[in-house]
Design an enzyme around this catalytic site. Structure first.
Site, short mmCIF file in Angstrom:
data_model
loop_
_atom_site.label_atom_id
_atom_site.label_comp_id
_atom_site.label_asym_id
_atom_site.label_seq_id
_atom_site.Cartn_x
_atom_site.Cartn_y
_atom_site.Cartn_z
N GLN A 25 -12.35 -0.34 2.16
CA GLN A 25 -13.16 -0.13 0.96
C GLN A 25 -14.28 0.87 1.27
O GLN A 25 -14.59 1.13 2.42
CB GLN A 25 -13.70 -1.49 0.49
CG GLN A 25 -14.59 -1.47 -0.71
CD GLN A 25 -16.06 -1.38 -0.33
OE1 GLN A 25 -16.44 -1.59 0.83
NE2 GLN A 25 -16.89 -1.04 -1.30
N TYR A 78 18.24 -2.53 -7.10
CA TYR A 78 17.19 -3.40 -7.60
C TYR A 78 17.47 -4.86 -7.28
O TYR A 78 17.32 -5.76 -8.12
CB TYR A 78 16.99 -3.19 -9.11
CG TYR A 78 16.63 -1.76 -9.43
CD1 TYR A 78 15.36 -1.27 -9.21
CD2 TYR A 78 17.61 -0.88 -9.91
CE1 TYR A 78 15.05 0.05 -9.45
CE2 TYR A 78 17.30 0.45 -10.16
CZ TYR A 78 16.03 0.91 -9.92
OH TYR A 78 15.73 2.22 -10.17
#
Length: 387
Positions: A186, A225
């Protein structure tokens, strides 16, 4: 001390240069901007793992997700408990609570502000699945005692190392301590791409499960998928990884500077009447120093807050300490222990004190010159004398 009232000009953060610019262009021009087609995330994971003595690293979207993913692959979920320090940023507890587990706050050591081992042992129940030691400001709890306790009880350890790239316990990096470790990138952290996180794993089995879960349960080569597990999209993008590779490149030099300046500033702060700096275990052989923390024992919370405001006016990047996690409404929304706030507070006296009287200075302070470090201490002393 000094009568100079001019605001102090300290190094800025984040720091960047041509290395970050080159990395961003490299990521841009490779033609693939996500990790499945590019090379920046893969390269950053290898480089970061090597720096911390680990074999397996997985880059993710942020430090909170790093903690959540680490807990999930270790089996944390509904019906389980995770022991966390009462004094930490609330992501430590929320990572467990978001998985449906109960976060159990325990008290911290009054000198290191890290997880207290005796309090941890007392909090263990048959439902305890994991213990989360937080390396507060880059400091370490007693990792030897914690490892023995966890092994004896059959409980997992998840190191919250979001404050501590480059730390070492008795010469061993986080990746050599036999447990999972999570990191944050961060904006304010020691390495940053604005946001970002990473998890180090002690074995390939955990790494492979985490990879699936951080990519919606989908294998790397899947074209049909077929999602093998539940999961979410915690993938880091190529641009963030390119910036973090540059940040890692300059990190050792910054680490060395912070360690020198922290020793100097800590000694100067200790000379100020009423100031007690955070202490570290002598078994810590490399200390990241994410913050320079200190307490003013006995100072009321409101007075402490006023002091922080005055330090900011003088040019110091000062902050109040984290609020005890159980003193935020968000902690009690879900996954809280079957106790009242008053009951938790009663068994966390050290956390209660730190909640009220601790202050921290941003790590960019520790990239300053020795002369500026002396000025920092003078400002703290002068401001405290006027309080």
């Amino acid at each position: 001390m000094s009568g100079n009232r001019q605001p102090l000009e300290l190094p800025q953060w984040p720091q960047y240069g041509d290395e970050e610019r080159a990395g961003l262009i490299r990521a841009l021009e490779q033609g693939q901007w996500w990790r499945m087609g590019g090379s920046e995330v893969d390269s950053f994971e290898r480089e970061f793992a090597a720096f911390h003595g680990a074999e397996y690293a997985l880059a993710v979207t942020n430090g909170t997700h790093a903690l959540e993913l680490a807990l999930q692959v270790l089996g944390v979920g509904p019906g389980t408990e995770v022991i966390v320090p009462a004094f930490t940023f609330i992501s430590s507890s929320q990572a467990a609570q978001r998985l449906g587990a109960v976060a159990v706050p325990v008290d911290v050591d009054p000198e290191t502000y890290c997880l207290d081992i005796a309090a941890t042992e007392a909090a263990i129940t048959p439902r305890t699945k994991a213990i989360m030691p937080v390396h507060m400001a880059g400091h370490f709890p007693d990792m030897d005692a914690l490892a023995k306790l966890a092994a004896d009880k059959g409980i997992e350890i998840v190191q919250d190392a979001c404050h501590g790239q480059g730390g070492e316990w008795q010469g061993r990096g986080y990746g050599e301590l036999g447990s999972v470790a999570a990191f944050s990138f961060q904006n304010g952290k020691l390495m940053t791409a604005g946001e970002g996180g990473l998890v180090l794993f002690p074995n390939r089995e955990l790494y492979e499960e985490a990879f699936l879960r951080h990519s919606c349960g989908r294998p790397r080569t899947d074209r049909k998928y077929f999602h093998q597990t539940s999961g979410s999209n915690f993938r880091m993008n190529e641009f963030s990884a390119s910036v973090l590779r540059a940040q890692l490149g300059r990190y050792p030099a910054q680490l060395a500077t912070r360690q020198e300046r922290a020793e100097l500033l800590g000694s100067l702060l200790a000379e100020i009447p009423g100031v007690v700096p955070q202490k570290h275990d002598p078994r810590v052989t490399s200390h990241p120093h994410y913050m320079q923390m200190f307490r003013i024992p006995g100072m009321a919370e409101e007075k402490r807050n006023e002091l922080v405001d005055k330090l900011i006016e003088r040019g110091l990047p000062a902050f109040i300490a984290f609020r005890a996690i159980y003193r935020s409404d968000g902690f009690w929304e879900t996954g809280a222990p079957d106790e009242t706030l008053e009951q938790v507070a009663a068994r966390c006296p050290n956390t209660e004190a730190i909640n009220n009287d601790a202050i921290w200075l941003h790590h960019r302070t520790l990239l300053a010159t020795p002369e500026q470090i002396h000025q920092v201490a003078e400002i703290v002393a002068d401001t405290l004398a006027e309080a």
